[in-house]
Write an enzyme that holds these catalytic residues in place. Structure first.
Site, PDB file in Angstrom:
ATOM      1  CB  THR A  16       9.977   8.774  -8.682  1.00 57.82           C
ATOM      2  OG1 THR A  16      11.225   8.111  -8.514  1.00 57.82           O
ATOM      3  CG2 THR A  16      10.203  10.201  -9.145  1.00 57.82           C
ATOM      4  CG  ASP A  17       5.969   5.168  -9.279  1.00 58.38           C
ATOM      5  OD1 ASP A  17       6.827   5.418 -10.163  1.00 58.38           O
ATOM      6  OD2 ASP A  17       4.751   5.192  -9.505  1.00 58.38           O
ATOM      7  CB  ALA A  18       9.292   0.887  -9.316  1.00 56.41           C
ATOM      8  N   GLY A  19       8.490   3.413 -11.376  1.00 57.51           N
ATOM      9  CA  GLY A  19       8.377   3.836 -12.767  1.00 57.51           C
ATOM     10  C   GLY A  19       8.874   5.246 -13.030  1.00 57.51           C
ATOM     11  CB  ILE A  21       5.248   8.314 -12.048  1.00 58.34           C
ATOM     12  CG1 ILE A  21       5.373   8.039 -13.555  1.00 58.34           C
ATOM     13  CG2 ILE A  21       4.046   9.197 -11.750  1.00 58.34           C
ATOM     14  CD1 ILE A  21       4.221   7.263 -14.145  1.00 58.34           C
TER      15      ILE A  21
END
Length: 141
Positions: A16-19, A21
């Protein structure tokens, strides 16, 4: 063989990314795993590399990203062989969460000579297995 091969995948923090997702390129990894495991069901121990001097490489990708996956989601990456050519195999693939399609597309792999990188014909026995898989899939769908 069933019409569709399905591989369960859990989304981890590294996907995932920082969010939280799933980063878009990771869907390609999920689809690669599903294709590889489907090819294993056809008897290819190492589904991308042969002792006979050839490799499978991705030669075409068309994907549609429809909804995001998130951290801890339980997904399924699917693969169906849709066509076979002299040196190519085409797949219809998805990544799903339950019945929701998150990513859908078509991916083609090509058989290439490991030394030259040039296309080479599929092994006759492998081609027969793929054709039989396609025929069985058409009966189911």
């Amino acid at each position: 063989m069933t019409a569709e091969f399905s591989l369960p995948i859990r989304v981890y923090i590294e996907d995932t990314d920082a969010g939280g997702i799933v980063y878009y390129v990771n869907y390609l990894k999920y689809l690669e795993r599903a294709r590889t495991e489907l090819m294993r069901t056809l008897g290819l121990e190492r589904a991308a590399v042969s002792d006979a001097g050839w490799n499978f490489v991705v030669s075409d990708v068309l994907l549609s990203y429809q909804e995001p996956a998130r951290l801890d989601d339980q997904l399924h990456a699917t693969a169906v062989i849709s066509a076979v050519g002299g040196a190519t195999v085409s797949f219809r693939q998805t990544v799903r969460r339950d019945d929701t399609v998150l990513v859908a597309g078509n991916i083609q792999i090509a058989c290439v000579d490991r030394g030259t990188g040039r296309p080479t014909r599929l092994d006759a026995d492998l081609r027969k297995q793929i054709e039989a898989t396609i025929a069985a899939t058409e009966k189911v769908t």
